[in-house]
Enzyme design. Structure first.
Site, PDB file in Angstrom:
ATOM      1  N   GLU A 120       0.808  -1.222   0.000  1.00 11.85           N
ATOM      2  CA  GLU A 120       0.000   0.000   0.000  1.00 11.85           C
ATOM      3  C   GLU A 120       0.846   1.279   0.000  1.00 11.85           C
ATOM      4  O   GLU A 120       0.728   2.129   0.863  1.00 11.85           O
ATOM      5  CB  GLU A 120      -0.969  -0.023   1.183  1.00 11.85           C
ATOM      6  CG  GLU A 120      -2.022  -1.105   1.007  1.00 11.85           C
ATOM      7  CD  GLU A 120      -2.983  -1.233   2.158  1.00 11.85           C
ATOM      8  OE1 GLU A 120      -4.196  -1.363   1.911  1.00 11.85           O
ATOM      9  OE2 GLU A 120      -2.548  -1.219   3.319  1.00 11.85           O
TER      10      GLU A 120
ATOM     11  N   GLU B 193      -4.806  -9.781  -0.029  1.00  5.79           N
ATOM     12  CA  GLU B 193      -5.607  -9.620   1.189  1.00  5.79           C
ATOM     13  C   GLU B 193      -7.066  -9.823   0.811  1.00  5.79           C
ATOM     14  O   GLU B 193      -7.558  -9.198  -0.128  1.00  5.79           O
ATOM     15  CB  GLU B 193      -5.422  -8.243   1.826  1.00  5.79           C
ATOM     16  CG  GLU B 193      -4.049  -8.010   2.427  1.00  5.79           C
ATOM     17  CD  GLU B 193      -3.900  -6.631   3.053  1.00  5.79           C
ATOM     18  OE1 GLU B 193      -4.929  -6.027   3.441  1.00  5.79           O
ATOM     19  OE2 GLU B 193      -2.756  -6.140   3.151  1.00  5.79           O
TER      20      GLU B 193
END
Length: 1015
Positions: free
Chosen positions: A460, A527
Site C-alpha cells: 500500500e 488480502e
C-alpha cells in the site's frame, strides 16, 4: 575515518546507514563440523538481551545528550528489558493507527521532515565484559530489530547509525572494544525518514524490540552464503550451486569442501574447491532428489568445511536446503511443475503482552496452528520477520511471500479515497536508495530459505518508478522467485512491477470479471476476507473460484491474529485493549482486531470455516461409499486414515475405519457398509474424516485434517398429538392454561407469554418479544447498518399488540398475539402459542413484510430466563458459532457448553454465538433441569444463547462495559442475515444471505421441560 553523528540524518532520505555492515545471509557457523551438525548453540555469539539502563525523553531537546560518554554515570537510571518496546514498559504510550500517519492533525508535516517536538527518544546503556573466546577476534554487534532509527556508541566512540526497523543492523566494534568492561550506548528515535516508510496498519512502538548479540568470527570466515537448490525440467534432477563470500581477502590458500546429505545422513553430493580471492562457487547435480513443498517439506543438509593453508578446518557451516522450482508457466504460478493454490493468511508478529517482540514459543504455536488449519501459505505483512520464522516455514512446510518493510499508506489514501496529491516514494529519486536498501536487506538475509517463493515490494505505497526499480532489482538478483506488488492496481503505468495480478478485498464478482477477460497474469488475493470481529462470511465464494478458474491462485486472509494489548481497567482487571484505550490520539480504535486467532493465541470460531474451506482433501460420504477427492499436488493419502461414523438424531450408532489410497490430483470412491436404517425413523448423519496415522511435527496422531458429512431422514409414519388434560382459565388480564405439573400464562396486557412453569420451576424471566435487530458486528458498522436499518432497532424495542385470540381444540389450546409496528403500517408479526396436554408449547411465528423497508438483520423471538439456567446442550450445526454464510465448516452433532462461554471474545461486543440448523437445544441449570427448544429436522431454526441482550451488546464498546450476569437470553430465529467479510468498511452481505423486508417468513419451534422427571 571518524564520523560525527548528526540529528539531521533523521530527516535525510539519503542517510539511512552509517558504518553499517552490508547485509548478508543468516547462516550459522561453528569451529568444527561436529558442532555444526549437532546444531549446538553458537559459542561465537554473546547475547546482550536482558536488563539495560534506560532514560526516556519525549523529544530530542529533553534527552540526556552526553549519556554515551565514558564518564557519564547511568547507575541511577531506570532498567528496561531488551528486547522490548519502550511503550509497553511504562514510557510514553502505544498508539494504534491504520492508514494515517500517527502525527496527523497534531503537526503539519510532509516528508521527509519530522517534528522536533513529537519524537520520543530512548537512551539505552549496557555494560558488558567480553567472553574469553571473543577477546582477540574481530567483534561485531547485531541488532535484529530497532524501531525506527538509532545511533550506537562504544566506550564513548561513535560506531554507527541505521534505519529499517525489521531487518538486522550490524556494526563492526573491533576498533572500539577493549579488555575488561565496555560501555555500549544506543539512542533510539521513534520518528525518522524511516518512519515515513513504515506506515503499516499496526501499533506504533519504538525501541530495541528484537534480540541483540555480539559475535566474533574465525580468522577465515564465510560472511555470505548463497545456496541455490533447483530442479531440471523433469522436476526429478537437482542442481546445487553454493556461493561463498569471505569476510576478507585471504592472505593464504583457502579451500572449501561441500557435502550434501539427505535426512538419513547419506552423502548425495561431494565437491571441493579453492578460493580465488574472496568468492567461491561449488556446484553439482543430484539425481532423483526429493523435492520441497508445503505438503512434503523435504530438507537436505549442506555441510561446508572451510580450511586454511595447513589443511585444518577453520570454520564449519551447516545450511538446510530444499530442492524446489517456482516459476510462471503458461500464465500460471507453478511449484515443481504443478499449479499452486495459496491457501494463505497475512500474519503480523504479535503478542498481547509484548507487542511485536515475540518468542520462539509464540512462533511454534503459530506454525502449528497454520498446519493444523490447512493454511499452506503466509504473507509477512508488512515487513520481514525474525529468521526463526522462515526456518520453521522451511521445516514445517509453509509457502511464504516475504514482504519488504515498506508502507506509505497515509501519503496517498485518505479516509479510503485514493488521493495521491502527495505520495512517497513514487518517482522521487531522493527515496530510491533508502527504499532499495530495504529490499537488499531482506533478500540478502533471507535468500536461502526454500519456503520463500515470492518477494514482495511492500504494501500500500501506491505505485511509481522507485518501486518498479525495486521489482526489477529483485528479478536481477534472484530469478528463482517471482515478484509481488499490489499497488499497480491504482496506476497501470507501472504494471510491470508485479508478476501477478494482486488485489485487495475485491468482490468475487470483480475477480471473475478479471478472469473472464483473457488476462495476461494470474490472480492472487493478497488480502481478502477481512476477519474483523464476527466475520469470514461468504469465504466459500472465493475458494470456489480455485477450481473454476485455473488463473485464480488463491489468497491470503486478513489477518492471522488480533493486535490487542492486555491492559488493566480502573478496577485492576485485565482486558484486551485496542486503539484509543491508552489515550492515544489520533487512533483507529478497534480496527486492529482482525484475527482468525485471538490475541492470546486461542482459535476464534472463524477458524472452523477457514480450516474446512482450505482442506486439500474433500470428503463426500454416501450410504454405500465415501468419495475422496485429493486436491493435493504431491501428497497422497498414505499418511492418513479414513474414519467414518453414523449418527441418528445426534446419537452415535457406530464408528469405523477404511483404507484409502488416493493419489495426488485424483479421486476415489471408498466402499463402506452401514447398519440398515430402513424402518427406524430419525435424522441420520454420515460423517467422514481423514486423520493423521502418526504424529507429525505439528499435530498428534489421530488429528483430523479433513471432514465431510451427508444427512438423510427416515420419515416417521404417524405423529400422535401429546396426551393430557388441559384446563383453561381466562381471566380479565391473564389467560392460563394448566395441566399436570405445568402452568402456562399469557397476558393480554403485556401481549405475550409471561409464564412457563414446570413443576414449580419458572422458565420465563422476561416475556418473548419480536426481535428484528442484532448487536451490530464490525462489518455491520462498516456498512452503516445502524444508519440505514436503524428502524428495525426501534421496532424491536416497541410494538403494539392489536389482537389477542384464544382457540381451544381437542387436546390443545392456542393463544395468538398479533403485533404492529410504527416503522410501517403494513408490517405485522404474529405469534401463536399452542399448549398440549404434556406441557409442550408449539410456537409458530409469521412475519409479514412491507415494501420500502431495508433488509432485516434478523427475524426472531427473544426472551429471558434466569441465569441459573447456565448450561446448554445443542443438537445443531457446530461446535463453534456459525451463520448462514459461514456454516460450511460446521457439522451436525450434539455439543454442550456453558452459556457464558457461547458469546465469542471479539474485541468489541457484538452479535456472536449463533448456531444454525438447530434441531434441539437444552438450557438447564447445573442439576440438568430447564427448558428444551426443538424444531423439525426439515425446518430447523437458528438460535443464540447469551448472558446479554442484543441491546446491551450494542451499547458496550468493551466487554467490561456489559452488565453483571442475571439472565440467560434466548433468541430463536427463523433467519438471521449472514455476517459478511469481503471487507469491513462497506461490503454488504451477499444478497442470498440477506433478509428482504417485503417477504413473508414463517417458522416454528417447540418448548418443553427438561429434567423434571414428568415423562
Amino acid at each position: 575515518m571518524a564520523v560525527t553523528p548528526s540529528l539531521s540524518w533523521l530527516e535525510d532520505p539519503g542517510t539511512f546507514k552509517v558504518n553499517r555492515v552490508e547485509a548478508h545471509s543468516d547462516h550459522r557457523y561453528y569451529n568444527n563440523m561436529a558442532e555444526a551438525e549437532a546444531g549446538a548453540p553458537m559459542d561465537m555469539r554473546y547475547s546482550l538481551n536482558g536488563s539495560w539502563k534506560f532514560s526516556y525523553a519525549p523529544n530530542p531537546a529533553s534527552r540526556v545528550e552526553a549519556f554515551y560518554k565514558e564518564d557519564y554515570n547511568c547507575t541511577g537510571w531506570d532498567n528496561i528489558q531488551v528486547p522490548g518496546h519502550i511503550q509497553l514498559q511504562g514510557y510514553g504510550r502505544p498508539q494504534y493507527v491504520n492508514t494515517m500517519y500517527p502525527w496527523d492533525g497534531l503537526i503539519d508535516l510532509r516528508p521527509p521532515h519530522i517534528s522536533p517536538e513529537h519524537n520520543p527518544v530512548g537512551s539505552y546503556v549496557k555494560e558488558f565484559r567480553l567472553p574469553e573466546n571473543m577477546e582477540n577476534g574481530p567483534l561485531f554487534i547485531s541488532f535484529q530489530g530497532v524501531e525506527s532509527a538509532f545511533y550506537v556508541w562504544l566506550n564513548g566512540e561513535f560506531v554507527g547509525y541505521a534505519e529499517d526497523s525489521f531487518t538486522p543492523s550490524e556494526f563492526d566494534l573491533t576498533p572500539f572494544m577493549r579488555a575488561g568492561k565496555n560501555k555500549l550506548a544506543v539512542e533510539v528515535y521513534q520518528r525518522s525518514t524511516g518512519g515515513w516508510l513504515e506506515d503499516q496498519d499496526f501499533w506504533r512502538f519504538s525501541g530495541i524490540f528484537r534480540e541483540v548479540y555480539l559475535y566474533t568470527v574465525p580468522k577465515l570466515h564465510i560472511r555470505d552464503l548463497e545456496v541455490r537448490a533447483e530442479l531440471d525440467d523433469t522436476y526429478t534432477k537437482g542442481s546445487l550451486n553454493v556461493t561463498m563470500r569471505l569476510l576478507d581477502t585471504p592472505q593464504e590458500a583457502v579451500s572449501a569442501k561441500l557435502e550434501l546429505k539427505d535426512r538419513d545422513g547419506e552423502v548425495r553430493l561431494s565437491t571441493e574447491g579453492a578460493f580465488n580471492g574472496q568468492e567461491l562457487t561449488l556446484s553439482g547435480e543430484v539425481a532423483d532428489v526429493l523435492t520441497w513443498s508445503a505438503e512434503n517439506p523435504y530438507l537436505y543438509t549442506v555441510c561446508i568445511s572451510l580450511t586454511g593453508a595447513d589443511g585444518a578446518v577453520v570454520e564449519a557451516v551447516v545450511q538446510k536446503a530444499g530442492f524446489r522450482r517456482f516459476e510462471m508457466k503458461n500464465k500460471l504460478m507453478c511449484i515443481n511443475g504443478k499449479r499452486i493454490v495459496f491457501k494463505g493468511v497475512n500474519r503480523h508478529e504479535f503478542n498481547c503482552r509484548t507487542g511485536r517482540n515475540i518468542t520462539r514459543e509464540d512462533m511454534l504455536w503459530d506454525i502449528q496452528t497454520l498446519k493444523r488449519s490447512n493454511i499452506n501459505a503466509v504473507r509477512t505483512s508488512h515487513y520481514p520477520n525474525q529468521t526463526l520464522w522462515y526456518e520453521l516455514c522451511d521445516e514445517y512446510g509453509v509457502y511464504v511471500i516475504d514482504e519488504m518493510n515498506l508502507e506509505t499508506h497515509g501519503s496517498w489514501q485518505k479516509m479510503g479515497a485514493v488521493e495521491p496529491s502527495w505520495n512517497i516514494p513514487h518517482n522521487d529519486p531522493k527515496w530510491h536508495d533508502i527504499v532499495l536498501d530495504r529490499a537488499i536487506n531482506m533478500v540478502e538475509r533471507d535468500k536461502n530459505h526454500p519456503s520463500i517463493l515470492i518477494w514482495s515490494c511492500g504494501n500500500e505505497s501506491y505505485a511509481g518508478q522507485v518501486i518498479l526499480d525495486v521489482a526489477n532489482w529483485f528479478r536481477s538478483r534472484d530469478n528463482s522467485r517471482l515478484v509481488h506488488y499490489e499497488g499497480v492496481f491504482y496506476d497501470r503505468n507501472y504494471n510491470a512491477t508485479s508478476d501477478m495480478e494482486s488485489r485487495m478485498y475485491a468482490k468475487p464478482a470483480d475477480i471473475e470479471e478479471y478472469l473472464n477477460a483473457n488476462p495476461e497474469k494470474p490472480y492472487l488475493s493478497c488480502e481478502y476476507m477481512h476477519a474483523m470481529g464476527n466475520s469470514v462470511g461468504g469465504m466459500h465464494k472465493y475458494t470456489e473460484l480455485e477450481n473454476k478458474y485455473p488463473m485464480y491462485q488463491g489468497g491470503f486472509i486478513w489477518d492471522y491474529i488480533d493486535q490487542s494489548i492486555l491492559k488493566k481497567d480502573r478496577y485492576g482487571n485485565e482486558f484486551f485493549a485496542y486503539g484509543g484505550d491508552f489515550g492515544d490520539r489520533p487512533t483507529d480504535y478497534s480496527f486492529c482486531g482482525n484475527g482468525i486467532v485471538y490475541a492470546d493465541r486461542e482459535w476464534t470460531p472463524k477458524m472452523q470455516e477457514v480450516k474446512f474451506l482450505y482442506q486439500n482433501y474433500k470428503l463426500e460420504p454416501g450410504r454405500t461409499g465415501i468419495r475422496v477427492i485429493n486436491e493435493s499436488l504431491f501428497a497422497g493419502t498414505d499418511h492418513l486414515a479414513l474414519e467414518y461414523s453414523l449418527y441418528c438424531d445426534g446419537e452415535l450408532l457406530g464408528k469405523w475405519t477404511a483404507e484409502v489410497n488416493a493419489a495426488p490430483q485424483s479421486e476415489v470412491l471408498v466402499p463402506i457398509e452401514l447398519p440398515h436404517t430402513e424402518g427406524t425413523p430419525g435424522e441420520y448423519s454420515i460423517q467422514a474424516s481423514l486423520v493423521l496415522k502418526e504424529e507429525e511435527l505439528w499435530a498428534e496422531a489421530g488429528y483430523e485434517i479433513a471432514f465431510g458429512e451427508s444427512v438423510f431422514v427416515v420419515e416417521e409414519t404417524v405423529t400422535e398429538q401429546p396426551a393430557g388434560e388441559l384446563k383453561v382459565v381466562e381471566g380479565d388480564v391473564q389467560i392460563g392454561v394448566l395441566g399436570e405439573g405445568f402452568t402456562v400464562l399469557f397476558s393480554k396486557q403485556v401481549g405475550s407469554l409471561v409464564s412457563l412453569n414446570y413443576y414449580g420451576r419458572e422458565m420465563i424471566e422476561a416475556p418473548p418479544a419480536p426481535l428484528f435487530w442484532r448487536a451490530t458486528t464490525d462489518n455491520d458498522k462498516g456498512t452503516q447498518l445502524g444508519y440505514h436499518a436503524g428502524g428495525w432497532y426501534a421496532a424491536s424495542l416497541a410494538r403494539k399488540c392489536v389482537e389477542v385470540s384464544l382457540t381451544q381444540e381437542e387436546g390443545n389450546v392456542t393463544v395468538t398475539f398479533d403485533y404492529r409496528f410504527s416503522i410501517h403500517e403494513e408490517l405485522a408479526f404474529k405469534t401463536a402459542y399452542t399448549v398440549y396436554g404434556d406441557g409442550t408449547v408449539r410456537v409458530r411465528t409469521r412475519y409479514t413484510g412491507a415494501a420500502g423497508l431495508p433488509d432485516l438483520p434478523i427475524v426472531a423471538l427473544s426472551f429471558k430466563m434466569s441465569a441459573d439456567y447456565s448450561q446448554s446442550e445443542w443438537y445443531a450445526m457446530g461446535p463453534e458459532e456459525n451463520y448462514i454464510d459461514r456454516a460450511f465448516g460446521a457439522r451436525l452433532g450434539v455439543f454442550s457448553r456453558k452459556v457464558q462461554e457461547l458469546p465469542s471474545r471479539y474485541l468489541v461486543p457484538q452479535e456472536s454465538g449463533n448456531r444454525t440448523g438447530v434441531r434441539r437445544v437444552k438450557i438447564t441449570d447445573e442439576a440438568g433441569i430447564g427448558l428444551q427448544i426443538s424444531a423439525p429436522a426439515a425446518a430447523p431454526v437458528e438460535c443464540n444463547l447469551s448472558p446479554y441482550t442484543a441491546f446491551e451488546l450494542e451499547h458496550a464498546a468493551h466487554p467490561f462495559e456489559l452488565p453483571p450476569v442475571h439472565y440467560t437470553v434466548v433468541t430463536v430465529a427463523g433467519r438471521q442475515m449472514g455476517v459478511g467479510g469481503d471487507d469491513s468498511w462497506g461490503a454488504p452481505v451477499h444478497k442470498e444471505y440477506t433478509i428482504p423486508a417485503e417477504q413473508t417468513l414463517e417458522y416454528e419451534f417447540f418448548l418443553s421441560s427438561v429434567g423434571t422427571g414428568e415423562k
